[in-house]
Write a protein that holds these residues in place. Sequence first.
Motif, PDB file in Angstrom:
ATOM      1  N   LYS A 264      25.469  63.392  51.954  1.00 24.39           N
ATOM      2  CA  LYS A 264      25.749  63.786  50.569  1.00 24.39           C
ATOM      3  C   LYS A 264      27.228  63.572  50.264  1.00 24.39           C
ATOM      4  O   LYS A 264      28.072  64.451  50.515  1.00 24.39           O
ATOM      5  N   GLU A 266      28.613  63.551  47.511  1.00 25.23           N
ATOM      6  CA  GLU A 266      29.080  64.362  46.384  1.00 25.23           C
ATOM      7  C   GLU A 266      29.663  65.700  46.840  1.00 25.23           C
ATOM      8  O   GLU A 266      30.324  66.390  46.063  1.00 25.23           O
ATOM      9  N   ILE A 267      29.422  66.052  48.111  1.00 25.13           N
ATOM     10  CA  ILE A 267      29.783  67.386  48.603  1.00 25.13           C
ATOM     11  C   ILE A 267      30.745  67.294  49.790  1.00 25.13           C
ATOM     12  O   ILE A 267      30.544  66.513  50.722  1.00 25.13           O
ATOM     13  N   ASP A 292      17.947  67.948  46.375  1.00 24.36           N
ATOM     14  CA  ASP A 292      18.906  68.056  45.269  1.00 24.36           C
ATOM     15  C   ASP A 292      19.537  69.439  45.147  1.00 24.36           C
ATOM     16  O   ASP A 292      20.325  69.679  44.241  1.00 24.36           O
ATOM     17  N   HIS A 293      19.188  70.346  46.030  1.00 19.14           N
ATOM     18  CA  HIS A 293      19.714  71.712  45.909  1.00 19.14           C
ATOM     19  C   HIS A 293      20.292  72.212  47.238  1.00 19.14           C
ATOM     20  O   HIS A 293      19.641  72.099  48.284  1.00 19.14           O
ATOM     21  N   GLU A 358      22.885  72.547  42.087  1.00 21.23           N
ATOM     22  CA  GLU A 358      22.066  71.372  41.801  1.00 21.23           C
ATOM     23  C   GLU A 358      22.990  70.156  41.820  1.00 21.23           C
ATOM     24  O   GLU A 358      23.835  69.982  40.929  1.00 21.23           O
ATOM     25  N   ILE A 359      22.878  69.360  42.863  1.00 25.64           N
ATOM     26  CA  ILE A 359      23.831  68.283  43.109  1.00 25.64           C
ATOM     27  C   ILE A 359      23.841  67.254  41.982  1.00 25.64           C
ATOM     28  O   ILE A 359      24.900  66.768  41.567  1.00 25.64           O
ATOM     29  N   SER A 360      22.696  66.940  41.453  1.00 26.97           N
ATOM     30  CA  SER A 360      22.597  65.864  40.466  1.00 26.97           C
ATOM     31  C   SER A 360      23.276  66.213  39.157  1.00 26.97           C
ATOM     32  O   SER A 360      23.710  65.323  38.416  1.00 26.97           O
ATOM     33  N   GLY A 362      25.549  69.259  38.870  1.00 29.43           N
ATOM     34  CA  GLY A 362      26.733  70.089  39.042  1.00 29.43           C
ATOM     35  C   GLY A 362      26.517  71.512  38.578  1.00 29.43           C
ATOM     36  O   GLY A 362      27.469  72.294  38.490  1.00 29.43           O
ATOM     37  N   TYR A 481      32.988  69.951  44.968  1.00 35.54           N
ATOM     38  CA  TYR A 481      31.986  69.127  44.291  1.00 35.54           C
ATOM     39  C   TYR A 481      32.698  67.906  43.726  1.00 35.54           C
ATOM     40  O   TYR A 481      33.470  67.999  42.777  1.00 35.54           O
ATOM     41  N   LYS A 484      28.823  63.776  40.235  1.00 31.94           N
ATOM     42  CA  LYS A 484      27.517  63.153  40.342  1.00 31.94           C
ATOM     43  C   LYS A 484      27.638  61.823  41.068  1.00 31.94           C
ATOM     44  O   LYS A 484      28.682  61.163  41.046  1.00 31.94           O
ATOM     45  N   LYS A 485      26.537  61.402  41.686  1.00 33.46           N
ATOM     46  CA  LYS A 485      26.574  60.195  42.491  1.00 33.46           C
ATOM     47  C   LYS A 485      26.920  58.965  41.664  1.00 33.46           C
ATOM     48  O   LYS A 485      27.661  58.081  42.074  1.00 33.46           O
TER      49      LYS A 485
END
Length: 487
Positions: A264, A266-267, A292-293, A358-360, A362, A481, A484-485
């Motif tokens: 990931k 994004e993290i 996604d979480h 929720e990664i997608s 934020g 964070y 988003k990707k």
Amino acid sequence: MKEVLVNLFPKVKDKFSSDELFYDTQVKANKLGALIMLVTGLLLVVVYVLTWLGLFLLSIESVRVPCIAGITAAIAVTIIGKIKHYDAWWLKYLMLTGIVGIYAGLDVMLTHKTAILMVIPVVFSSRYFSKDLTIFTAVISTIAFFLSAYLGATRGLIDLNIVTMDAGTPMTATGGFLGDTIINAGVTDEMLQKNTLMFNYVPKWMMFTIASIISINIATTGRNMVIEQHEKDRNAERINTELALATKIQADSLPNTFPAFPGKEEIDLYASMEPAKEIGGDFYDFYMIDDDHIAIAMADVSGKGIPAALFMMVSKIMMENINKSILNPALVLEKLNEEMCKQNHEDMFVTVWLGILEISTGKLTAANAGHEYPIIKNGNGDYELLKDKHGFVIGAMEGMKYKNYEVMLDRDSKVFVYTDGLPEATNKSNELYGTDRVLETLNKNKDASSEEVLRCVHRAVDEFVEEEPQFDDLTMLCLHYKGKKND
């Protein structure tokens, strides 16, 4: 005959040698015995010289053999002890027998004037903390000083002031049992025997008996104290070993592999927990609920030590199990509270901050059960304290409800959560580190990675408290964070 002696020697050694527990005690006592003998040898030299100068009312013939024998024994035993490094099992018997023999020789020369010396060996023997050894010393002392009393009466100096109870006339007797030739005495041998026995040796034997009883008690009590302390030390060592293992188990129970989510991008997440004691009651946790979480938890159990650690393990496992099927932090805390209240007979509780990212998008959804306020840096802004609504602590009361709140994280946002050990870190002036200093440190390092953020905060706390002991567990987690990707 040689074979019999060879077989007998180990049995004798086992019977008379001290066990391993008292090895150091025996060595130290042997060193003390050697010192006593050395000092006694020097005193014998003084006695011999004073007699030779005519300052003692003794003939040089009567002191020559006891003095020379005592000096030789003192030197020989001291040398033997030195050669053996004072740790031979038989050395204590040699020491005690030598001391008894030397003092008996002094009693021969000076009769009842030095009869008090017979107390010294039996008192010294108690230093070995062996009841049997003290009894052995008392027995050989009794025999030795019985013989010295006889020899002293026939070859030593008798003060007839005490014998006849006639004050003011110095008189001496030499030769024969209690003096065949008595100068200016005018008393019979029978009177000498009776009065010497009744008024000189009997009181001293009474004193010796009392000293022997006290010494035996000291030896027994001292031995029991050493054994009890040894047991305490063994228990403490066992507890320390178990605590060290518990510390490792606790550390391994927390996620400690970084980067936390290599797949990931994004993290960026980093966390640490430093207990105030060997093991602590704080814990952090993070795990993927689905693709996604990500769940992030920070918690602090009431109390410290082993009870708090056990409660912490139960809370952590139970919360993760509940959260695996629920994407609602408030509902997770409610179910966790229900389960913890059912089993909480010790009335412990835990404060929890639980967030689900929720990664997608934020979107961070979180709920707070009596925990510290989170600190959030949104985008390129500053770190700020988010005073979210607190619910009641977990495990203290059934039927509690919790509320969610949402924070939309922009690109390069950071979430910093911690336990109260951070703001409540105290310096020698009894000042708290406080959230203001936490914010100041964080804002000085806004561009640092998650791991560097924690290191900077930890370093700032160490500089603040200096040498003051850590009062509470210090646990921190920083989530970066990155966006988003497709950003």
